[in-house]
Every structure is written in C-alpha cells, then in structure tokens.
Motif scaffolding. Structure first.
Motif, PDB file in Angstrom:
ATOM      1  N   ASP A 135       0.846  -1.187   0.000  1.00 46.96           N
ATOM      2  CA  ASP A 135       0.000   0.000   0.000  1.00 46.96           C
ATOM      3  C   ASP A 135       0.884   1.240   0.000  1.00 46.96           C
ATOM      4  O   ASP A 135       1.876   1.318   0.726  1.00 46.96           O
ATOM      5  CB  ASP A 135      -0.883  -0.022   1.263  1.00 46.96           C
ATOM      6  CG  ASP A 135      -2.002   1.016   1.215  1.00 46.96           C
ATOM      7  OD1 ASP A 135      -1.715   2.170   0.849  1.00 46.96           O
ATOM      8  OD2 ASP A 135      -3.135   0.664   1.559  1.00 46.96           O
ATOM      9  N   GLY A 137      -0.307   4.414   0.595  1.00 54.27           N
ATOM     10  CA  GLY A 137      -0.977   5.524   1.250  1.00 54.27           C
ATOM     11  C   GLY A 137      -2.242   5.959   0.540  1.00 54.27           C
ATOM     12  O   GLY A 137      -2.958   5.141  -0.046  1.00 54.27           O
ATOM     13  N   ASP A 138      -2.539   7.248   0.576  1.00 57.87           N
ATOM     14  CA  ASP A 138      -3.805   7.768   0.087  1.00 57.87           C
ATOM     15  C   ASP A 138      -3.987   7.610  -1.418  1.00 57.87           C
ATOM     16  O   ASP A 138      -5.113   7.476  -1.898  1.00 57.87           O
ATOM     17  CB  ASP A 138      -3.944   9.250   0.459  1.00 57.87           C
ATOM     18  CG  ASP A 138      -3.985   9.469   1.962  1.00 57.87           C
ATOM     19  OD1 ASP A 138      -4.279   8.510   2.688  1.00 57.87           O
ATOM     20  OD2 ASP A 138      -3.706  10.609   2.393  1.00 57.87           O
ATOM     21  N   ASP A 139      -2.901   7.630  -2.171  1.00 59.01           N
ATOM     22  CA  ASP A 139      -3.018   7.617  -3.633  1.00 59.01           C
ATOM     23  C   ASP A 139      -3.088   6.216  -4.231  1.00 59.01           C
ATOM     24  O   ASP A 139      -3.444   6.054  -5.391  1.00 59.01           O
ATOM     25  CB  ASP A 139      -1.852   8.369  -4.273  1.00 59.01           C
ATOM     26  CG  ASP A 139      -1.984   9.870  -4.077  1.00 59.01           C
ATOM     27  OD1 ASP A 139      -3.072  10.326  -3.686  1.00 59.01           O
ATOM     28  OD2 ASP A 139      -0.994  10.587  -4.304  1.00 59.01           O
ATOM     29  N   SER A 141      -4.149   2.096  -3.017  1.00 57.15           N
ATOM     30  CA  SER A 141      -4.499   1.054  -2.048  1.00 57.15           C
ATOM     31  C   SER A 141      -4.864  -0.199  -2.830  1.00 57.15           C
ATOM     32  O   SER A 141      -5.849  -0.196  -3.578  1.00 57.15           O
ATOM     33  CB  SER A 141      -5.679   1.498  -1.172  1.00 57.15           C
ATOM     34  OG  SER A 141      -5.334   2.621  -0.387  1.00 57.15           O
ATOM     35  N   ALA A 155      -7.714   1.316  -4.939  1.00 55.74           N
ATOM     36  CA  ALA A 155      -7.768   2.740  -5.294  1.00 55.74           C
ATOM     37  C   ALA A 155      -6.497   3.133  -6.039  1.00 55.74           C
ATOM     38  O   ALA A 155      -5.389   2.811  -5.609  1.00 55.74           O
ATOM     39  CB  ALA A 155      -7.922   3.607  -4.048  1.00 55.74           C
ATOM     40  N   VAL A 157      -5.317   6.703  -7.440  1.00 57.90           N
ATOM     41  CA  VAL A 157      -5.617   8.131  -7.518  1.00 57.90           C
ATOM     42  C   VAL A 157      -4.497   8.849  -8.271  1.00 57.90           C
ATOM     43  O   VAL A 157      -3.328   8.767  -7.878  1.00 57.90           O
ATOM     44  CB  VAL A 157      -5.787   8.734  -6.107  1.00 57.90           C
ATOM     45  CG1 VAL A 157      -6.077  10.238  -6.205  1.00 57.90           C
ATOM     46  CG2 VAL A 157      -6.915   8.018  -5.354  1.00 57.90           C
ATOM     47  N   ARG A 159      -3.778  12.457  -9.124  1.00 54.73           N
ATOM     48  CA  ARG A 159      -4.160  13.854  -8.913  1.00 54.73           C
ATOM     49  C   ARG A 159      -3.741  14.728 -10.097  1.00 54.73           C
ATOM     50  O   ARG A 159      -4.484  15.624 -10.513  1.00 54.73           O
ATOM     51  CB  ARG A 159      -3.534  14.369  -7.622  1.00 54.73           C
ATOM     52  CG  ARG A 159      -3.936  13.569  -6.401  1.00 54.73           C
ATOM     53  CD  ARG A 159      -3.300  14.110  -5.118  1.00 54.73           C
ATOM     54  NE  ARG A 159      -3.479  13.147  -4.047  1.00 54.73           N
ATOM     55  CZ  ARG A 159      -4.611  12.983  -3.387  1.00 54.73           C
ATOM     56  NH1 ARG A 159      -5.645  13.747  -3.675  1.00 54.73           N
ATOM     57  NH2 ARG A 159      -4.709  12.068  -2.435  1.00 54.73           N
ATOM     58  N   TYR A 166     -11.270   3.277  -9.119  1.00 50.12           N
ATOM     59  CA  TYR A 166     -11.525   2.346  -8.031  1.00 50.12           C
ATOM     60  C   TYR A 166     -11.884   0.982  -8.615  1.00 50.12           C
ATOM     61  O   TYR A 166     -12.821   0.862  -9.409  1.00 50.12           O
ATOM     62  CB  TYR A 166     -12.646   2.865  -7.129  1.00 50.12           C
ATOM     63  CG  TYR A 166     -12.218   4.059  -6.310  1.00 50.12           C
ATOM     64  CD1 TYR A 166     -11.646   3.895  -5.054  1.00 50.12           C
ATOM     65  CD2 TYR A 166     -12.332   5.349  -6.819  1.00 50.12           C
ATOM     66  CE1 TYR A 166     -11.204   4.985  -4.318  1.00 50.12           C
ATOM     67  CE2 TYR A 166     -11.897   6.447  -6.087  1.00 50.12           C
ATOM     68  CZ  TYR A 166     -11.341   6.258  -4.840  1.00 50.12           C
ATOM     69  OH  TYR A 166     -10.898   7.335  -4.110  1.00 50.12           O
ATOM     70  N   HIS A 194     -13.209   6.636   0.852  1.00 49.08           N
ATOM     71  CA  HIS A 194     -11.862   6.998   0.376  1.00 49.08           C
ATOM     72  C   HIS A 194     -11.941   8.080  -0.690  1.00 49.08           C
ATOM     73  O   HIS A 194     -11.158   9.037  -0.680  1.00 49.08           O
ATOM     74  CB  HIS A 194     -11.180   5.753  -0.192  1.00 49.08           C
ATOM     75  CG  HIS A 194      -9.760   5.982  -0.612  1.00 49.08           C
ATOM     76  ND1 HIS A 194      -9.425   6.578  -1.814  1.00 49.08           N
ATOM     77  CD2 HIS A 194      -8.581   5.700   0.008  1.00 49.08           C
ATOM     78  CE1 HIS A 194      -8.118   6.657  -1.914  1.00 49.08           C
ATOM     79  NE2 HIS A 194      -7.569   6.130  -0.833  1.00 49.08           N
ATOM     80  N   ALA A 197     -12.678  11.436   0.824  1.00 51.19           N
ATOM     81  CA  ALA A 197     -11.584  11.960   1.638  1.00 51.19           C
ATOM     82  C   ALA A 197     -10.342  12.292   0.819  1.00 51.19           C
ATOM     83  O   ALA A 197      -9.624  13.247   1.139  1.00 51.19           O
ATOM     84  CB  ALA A 197     -11.223  10.946   2.735  1.00 51.19           C
ATOM     85  N   HIS A 198     -10.077  11.528  -0.249  1.00 52.10           N
ATOM     86  CA  HIS A 198      -8.791  11.647  -0.922  1.00 52.10           C
ATOM     87  C   HIS A 198      -8.888  11.933  -2.424  1.00 52.10           C
ATOM     88  O   HIS A 198      -7.846  12.075  -3.078  1.00 52.10           O
ATOM     89  CB  HIS A 198      -7.981  10.360  -0.725  1.00 52.10           C
ATOM     90  CG  HIS A 198      -7.804   9.978   0.704  1.00 52.10           C
ATOM     91  ND1 HIS A 198      -7.080  10.740   1.598  1.00 52.10           N
ATOM     92  CD2 HIS A 198      -8.280   8.914   1.413  1.00 52.10           C
ATOM     93  CE1 HIS A 198      -7.106  10.172   2.791  1.00 52.10           C
ATOM     94  NE2 HIS A 198      -7.816   9.061   2.704  1.00 52.10           N
TER      95      HIS A 198
END
Length: 216
Positions: A135, A137-139, A141, A155, A157, A159, A166, A194, A197-198
């Motif tokens: 994993d 982190g936020d970007d 999973s 996930a 992500v 940005r 997803y 998620h 939040a992200h």
C-alpha cells in the motif's frame, strides 16, 4: 456511490484458469510489453498505472475450501437441521454458508464453506501482491482479497491527471457451485469514503468485471 461515477465492467478475467503459472506469464507480459509504453512515471510507479480487477476465471475452483456435509447425519432426529440448511441455501444461495448440489438423478449433496473460503482467490491475490507491492498511502491502495477482513476494492488516484480509479471484486461469492456476480456493499462504502476523503474534485471511475443484474 456507483451511480454517481463512470462505470466500466468490461475488465477482469486476468487468466483463463486462475493458476500461478498463468499469473506469472501475465506479470512477465506486463513487465516486457506494457510498462515500457507508460510514459511520465518512474519504474516503481508504472504497475500502479495498470488497474487490474478479478473476474470469475480468476476464482480457483480447485482450492480446497469445501467440507461435504452428510445428509444422513443431518436427517437424524426431526430433520430440522437439514431443512434449515436447505431453506437458507435455496432462499439466498449467494450468501448461504452451504451450497446445495442436486444430481440429475435427484439426490442432494451439501457443501459447506470452510474457514479458508477466501483461498479460492489466493492465486489472483498473489498476482496483485507481485504486481503492485505494498500500500502506498492515500493515492494507492491495492486489493487484499484473502486478508481478514478482506479488502474487495482498490484505489488508484492520479491527482495530476484529475482522475481516481476504483477497482472492485465482483466475485465476492463466486465459486464452482454459485457462479453469479456480486459486489461487497462494505467495499463500496469503503471506496466511497476513500473517494470523498482523498479524491474530492477528481473524476471518479469504477472498474469491475461483471454486469450486475441484482440491483447492486
């Protein structure tokens, strides 16, 4: 959550037979033929640009995840134990702990899920582990299909590109006795949390294999 994003269910079935050898071949193909086509990412990040999800051919029917129940034993006494199992299996075969198998000659066999039922997804999870690593982190999973509790979503992500993808496992209850499709509601809820939040302000894209016909 799913109704509010772009949907694509034409993915999955990463292999034909859910064998470790097939996943090794797929991983080698991605490394040699696909990763070199991905520009603008470090080598360690390139696997995360590939959004892979499991399909029904990624469920290993050879996994030892069933315990056969004795119909003779269940018939002892007033037979209520057998009636209760049959009623539950026929009313909601997707979620029942036992599968009912009826032969062409009319006799019934019962197979109960073992505690290691998730092991039918062990080979595809091994592929995800080898492909993605840990994993990030936020970007990012990854799936954890055989964990306790399992994570039936992933996930990715991005940005800089304004998009978050997803992945979902639509084979949560799929096995050699029940071949339908379903998503884990808890996985959808977790992915939605998620995203809020992200990935706020990004385009959300969901990826799964099956076309779902049960309203999910």
């Amino acid at each position: 959550f799913l109704k509010g994003i772009l949907q694509d269910h034409r993915n999955g079935d990463l292999t034909q037979d859910a064998s470790s050898a097939s996943y090794a071949q797929l991983h080698d193909f991605l490394r040699r033929r696909v990763f070199p086509l991905i520009d603008g990412a470090a080598d360690a990040e390139k696997p995360r640009r590939v959004v892979a999800v499991p399909g029904n051919h990624d469920v290993d029917w050879r996994a030892d995840v069933w315990a056969q129940r004795s119909v003779r034993e269940l018939l002892k006494g007033d037979g209520s134990a057998l009636r209760d199992l049959l009623r539950a299996a026929r009313r909601n075969p997707r979620d029942a702990r036992c599968r009912v198998v009826e032969s062409p000659l009319g006799h019934v066999e019962l197979f109960e899920k073992k505690a290691n039922y998730a092991d039918r997804l062990a080979h595809v999870q091994g592929f995800f582990d080898a492909l993605y690593g840990e994993d990030a982190g936020d970007d990012f999973s990854p799936f954890a299909l055989t964990a306790d509790p399992p994570r039936h979503w992933s996930a990715h992500v991005f940005r800089a590109h304004g998009v978050a993808l997803y992945g979902f496992n639509s084979c949560v209850h799929n096995d050699n006795f029940w071949t339908g499709a379903s998503l884990d509601p808890a996985a959808v809820d977790a992915a939605a949390a998620h995203a809020r939040a992200h990935a706020a302000g990004l385009v959300w894209v969901a990826v799964w294999h099956h076309g779902l016909s049960d309203g999910q």
